[in-house]
Every structure is written in structure tokens, then in C-alpha cells.
Design a protein around this motif. Sequence first.
Motif, PDB file in Angstrom:
ATOM      1  N   ALA A  86     -48.367 -25.153  16.972  1.00 32.58           N
ATOM      2  CA  ALA A  86     -48.499 -24.862  18.159  1.00 32.58           C
ATOM      3  C   ALA A  86     -47.226 -24.874  19.049  1.00 32.58           C
ATOM      4  O   ALA A  86     -46.934 -24.182  20.019  1.00 32.58           O
ATOM      5  N   GLY A  87     -46.258 -25.798  18.768  1.00 30.92           N
ATOM      6  CA  GLY A  87     -44.949 -25.920  19.545  1.00 30.92           C
ATOM      7  C   GLY A  87     -44.391 -24.545  19.558  1.00 30.92           C
ATOM      8  O   GLY A  87     -43.495 -24.132  20.306  1.00 30.92           O
ATOM      9  N   TRP A  88     -44.404 -23.698  18.155  1.00 30.35           N
ATOM     10  CA  TRP A  88     -43.618 -22.814  18.241  1.00 30.35           C
ATOM     11  C   TRP A  88     -44.195 -21.426  18.967  1.00 30.35           C
ATOM     12  O   TRP A  88     -43.661 -20.821  19.489  1.00 30.35           O
ATOM     13  N   LEU A  89     -45.618 -21.517  18.911  1.00 29.47           N
ATOM     14  CA  LEU A  89     -46.218 -20.628  19.824  1.00 29.47           C
ATOM     15  C   LEU A  89     -46.084 -20.730  21.440  1.00 29.47           C
ATOM     16  O   LEU A  89     -45.714 -19.809  22.087  1.00 29.47           O
ATOM     17  N   LEU A  90     -45.898 -21.996  21.770  1.00 35.35           N
ATOM     18  CA  LEU A  90     -45.889 -22.556  23.106  1.00 35.35           C
ATOM     19  C   LEU A  90     -44.466 -22.171  23.518  1.00 35.35           C
ATOM     20  O   LEU A  90     -44.220 -21.172  24.514  1.00 35.35           O
ATOM     21  N   ALA A  91     -43.487 -22.242  22.648  1.00 30.53           N
ATOM     22  CA  ALA A  91     -42.108 -21.874  22.929  1.00 30.53           C
ATOM     23  C   ALA A  91     -41.910 -20.249  23.037  1.00 30.53           C
ATOM     24  O   ALA A  91     -41.242 -19.756  23.965  1.00 30.53           O
ATOM     25  N   ALA A  92     -42.604 -19.694  22.115  1.00 27.04           N
ATOM     26  CA  ALA A  92     -42.451 -17.999  22.232  1.00 27.04           C
ATOM     27  C   ALA A  92     -43.132 -17.733  23.358  1.00 27.04           C
ATOM     28  O   ALA A  92     -42.445 -16.614  24.033  1.00 27.04           O
ATOM     29  N   THR A  93     -44.224 -18.403  23.925  1.00 34.16           N
ATOM     30  CA  THR A  93     -44.785 -17.936  25.205  1.00 34.16           C
ATOM     31  C   THR A  93     -43.817 -17.861  26.219  1.00 34.16           C
ATOM     32  O   THR A  93     -43.629 -17.060  27.018  1.00 34.16           O
ATOM     33  N   LEU A  94     -43.350 -19.154  26.261  1.00 32.36           N
ATOM     34  CA  LEU A  94     -42.538 -19.456  27.410  1.00 32.36           C
ATOM     35  C   LEU A  94     -41.275 -18.892  27.469  1.00 32.36           C
ATOM     36  O   LEU A  94     -40.543 -18.472  28.498  1.00 32.36           O
ATOM     37  N   LEU A  95     -40.613 -18.431  26.291  1.00 28.73           N
ATOM     38  CA  LEU A  95     -39.267 -17.669  26.303  1.00 28.73           C
ATOM     39  C   LEU A  95     -39.480 -16.108  26.898  1.00 28.73           C
ATOM     40  O   LEU A  95     -38.802 -15.743  27.460  1.00 28.73           O
ATOM     41  N   ALA A  96     -40.750 -15.615  26.449  1.00 30.17           N
ATOM     42  CA  ALA A  96     -41.236 -14.299  26.872  1.00 30.17           C
ATOM     43  C   ALA A  96     -41.162 -14.303  28.406  1.00 30.17           C
ATOM     44  O   ALA A  96     -40.805 -13.458  29.095  1.00 30.17           O
ATOM     45  N   LEU A  97     -42.031 -15.343  28.905  1.00 25.98           N
ATOM     46  CA  LEU A  97     -41.747 -15.470  30.509  1.00 25.98           C
ATOM     47  C   LEU A  97     -40.445 -15.615  31.002  1.00 25.98           C
ATOM     48  O   LEU A  97     -40.265 -14.942  32.023  1.00 25.98           O
ATOM     49  N   ALA A  98     -39.649 -16.344  30.186  1.00 22.29           N
ATOM     50  CA  ALA A  98     -38.398 -16.672  31.098  1.00 22.29           C
ATOM     51  C   ALA A  98     -37.349 -15.383  30.829  1.00 22.29           C
ATOM     52  O   ALA A  98     -36.609 -15.307  31.703  1.00 22.29           O
ATOM     53  N   LEU A  99     -37.628 -14.489  29.952  1.00 22.36           N
ATOM     54  CA  LEU A  99     -36.950 -13.434  29.990  1.00 22.36           C
ATOM     55  C   LEU A  99     -37.069 -12.211  31.231  1.00 22.36           C
ATOM     56  O   LEU A  99     -36.401 -11.599  31.538  1.00 22.36           O
ATOM     57  N   LEU A 100     -38.162 -12.578  31.916  1.00 26.09           N
ATOM     58  CA  LEU A 100     -38.754 -12.011  33.115  1.00 26.09           C
ATOM     59  C   LEU A 100     -37.497 -12.234  34.198  1.00 26.09           C
ATOM     60  O   LEU A 100     -37.425 -11.548  34.879  1.00 26.09           O
ATOM     61  N   LEU A 101     -36.796 -13.335  33.948  1.00 28.74           N
ATOM     62  CA  LEU A 101     -35.921 -13.740  35.045  1.00 28.74           C
ATOM     63  C   LEU A 101     -34.381 -13.438  34.613  1.00 28.74           C
ATOM     64  O   LEU A 101     -33.544 -13.725  35.327  1.00 28.74           O
ATOM     65  N   ASP A 102     -34.330 -12.780  33.545  1.00 30.43           N
ATOM     66  CA  ASP A 102     -33.042 -12.239  32.958  1.00 30.43           C
ATOM     67  C   ASP A 102     -32.225 -11.499  33.903  1.00 30.43           C
ATOM     68  O   ASP A 102     -31.011 -11.810  34.216  1.00 30.43           O
ATOM     69  N   PRO A 103     -32.682 -10.586  34.918  1.00 32.07           N
ATOM     70  CA  PRO A 103     -31.907  -9.849  35.931  1.00 32.07           C
ATOM     71  C   PRO A 103     -31.414 -10.877  36.889  1.00 32.07           C
ATOM     72  O   PRO A 103     -30.505 -10.496  37.569  1.00 32.07           O
ATOM     73  N   LEU A 104     -32.196 -11.874  37.265  1.00 25.67           N
ATOM     74  CA  LEU A 104     -31.720 -12.993  38.131  1.00 25.67           C
ATOM     75  C   LEU A 104     -30.685 -13.789  37.606  1.00 25.67           C
ATOM     76  O   LEU A 104     -29.770 -14.098  38.336  1.00 25.67           O
ATOM     77  N   ALA A 105     -30.799 -14.291  36.568  1.00 24.04           N
ATOM     78  CA  ALA A 105     -29.559 -15.186  35.628  1.00 24.04           C
ATOM     79  C   ALA A 105     -28.474 -14.368  35.445  1.00 24.04           C
ATOM     80  O   ALA A 105     -27.396 -14.939  35.601  1.00 24.04           O
ATOM     81  N   VAL A 106     -28.525 -13.149  34.960  1.00 23.25           N
ATOM     82  CA  VAL A 106     -27.370 -12.304  34.703  1.00 23.25           C
ATOM     83  C   VAL A 106     -27.537 -11.168  35.203  1.00 23.25           C
ATOM     84  O   VAL A 106     -28.019  -9.882  34.488  1.00 23.25           O
ATOM     85  N   PRO A 107     -27.024 -10.813  36.600  1.00 25.25           N
ATOM     86  CA  PRO A 107     -27.320  -9.528  37.182  1.00 25.25           C
ATOM     87  C   PRO A 107     -26.375  -8.453  36.369  1.00 25.25           C
ATOM     88  O   PRO A 107     -25.281  -8.988  35.828  1.00 25.25           O
ATOM     89  N   PRO A 108     -26.796  -6.890  36.434  1.00 21.45           N
ATOM     90  CA  PRO A 108     -25.876  -6.138  35.762  1.00 21.45           C
ATOM     91  C   PRO A 108     -24.497  -6.101  36.044  1.00 21.45           C
ATOM     92  O   PRO A 108     -23.668  -5.837  35.135  1.00 21.45           O
ATOM     93  N   THR A 109     -23.995  -6.532  37.361  1.00 22.62           N
ATOM     94  CA  THR A 109     -22.637  -6.412  37.729  1.00 22.62           C
ATOM     95  C   THR A 109     -22.025  -7.862  36.875  1.00 22.62           C
ATOM     96  O   THR A 109     -20.786  -7.923  37.277  1.00 22.62           O
TER      97      THR A 109
END
Length: 245
Positions: free
Chosen positions: A208-231
Motif C-alpha cells: 500500500a505504501g508503494w501504491l500510495l507513493a506512485a499515485t502521489l508522484l504521478a500527481l506531483a509531476l503535474l507541477l514539473d513546469p512550475l518547479a522547473v520552467p523550461p527556461t
Amino acid sequence: MTPPGAPPGPADGARRGPRLGAPPLRLLRAAALGAALFAAVAVVMAVRDGAPLAPERAALHWATAHRGEPLRSLATALTSTGTGVVPYLMALLAGLLAGRRAGGRIRAALAAVLVLAVCQALRYGLMELFARPRPPVADWAARATGHSFPSGHATTSALAAGLLAWGVLHHTRPGAGRGWCALLALWAVGVGLTRVYLGVHWAGDVLAGWLLAATLLALALLLDPLAVPPTDRPGSSPQGLDMIR
């Protein structure tokens, strides 16, 4: 710069790292799949009032029967890296690798640390909600506190490994960081397995811990452009990728 007469090509910064900008719909589907699998494990556990399944009992029995040295000491050392300061240092390093200049590195590091902290808080809330008892204390080979489901060490180590893999893949060229990502995955799996080996978690808690982490990481990747803009990615120009010709 692009040589005269040659068609415009991607900047060096655009070639660095994997294609982390996965379509949001794909990330949402991955998160939905992880959440559905986590919910399935949680439902099975809840309808049994936390009682372990036969495979979980068998895994604990095997662990107690094979808990000799030096495996016990190695498991104790490995499990200690899955909580406390180590995961936060990994998240910090992830941001420093993902960003480019000082400001970008600070932004990415703060984002990674914040993601880890929020996910840990969510995991703690779920643990209190389900309140699954741990295995019998007589079978413990390490100290543990709180309830059992989902495993905090398994969740946190998987989150930290995923965040650091994100930073490594941002920092390296395509394919160059795969070996490091494999090592991070092995570390996270190892930490999770030690929780069962040391008798402080049922196998379902770790899953369950692994599944929860995978779920949260997938959601966190949605913030990638905000955390690391292309420039602000390694190799990009200060004026932005679209300004390079």
C-alpha cells in the motif's frame, strides 16, 4: 545557435533529461490507477478489520525464521535510511539537480521538499484513519510507533527515490540517468522489504505504501513546469528556449 541554412532545432537544454513533460491526462490516468489499486488493498484490509491475510502471515513467519546475522544488522541499517533526514536530503538534492541557476535550484528544491512533506502528512492521516494494528510485538526486530497501514518507511523511501530520480533525469541527457534511477528503485524496494523482514509491518502495508507513493508522484509531476520552467533547465539559455535560433 543553429548554423546558417539549417532548420531550427531544439536547444541543448531541450535535449537534456527525459521527456518529463508527460501529458497531464497520462499522469492523471497513472494516478487514478495507483489510487484504485491502493483503494482495493485498503478495502480488503478494512473488511477484515486489519487481520492479516494468509500470505502476510507466511511472509512474517519466513522473516522471523531467517532473521540471522549479518542480515538483521544490514536490514536495520537500510531501514533507518527510509525515514528522518535522509529522504529530505534526497528531495533537496533532487531540486538542486533539476534547477539551473541559483534561483531555479532553490525553487526546485523547495518544491521537492514541500511535495515530500505534504505527502508524508497525507500518509500519516491515512494511517490514523485505518488504524491497522502492527504484527505482534514479540516478532519485532526493530522499534516502531503508530499504526501499520500504510507503511511510512515504504511510502517515504519510494517518494524520495522518485523525487531524486526526477532531479537526476532533469540533470542528465536522455538515457544517461537510467542506471541511477534503477539504483534508487532498488533502494526503495529494499527499504520496504526490511519492514516485513524486521517484523514491524505486514506485507500489505508495504504494498500500500508503494501504491500510495506512485499515485502521489504521478500527481506531483503535474507541477514539473512550475518547479522547473523550461527556461530554468540545465543547458537552456537565460532568454528561454524559444529565443534560440
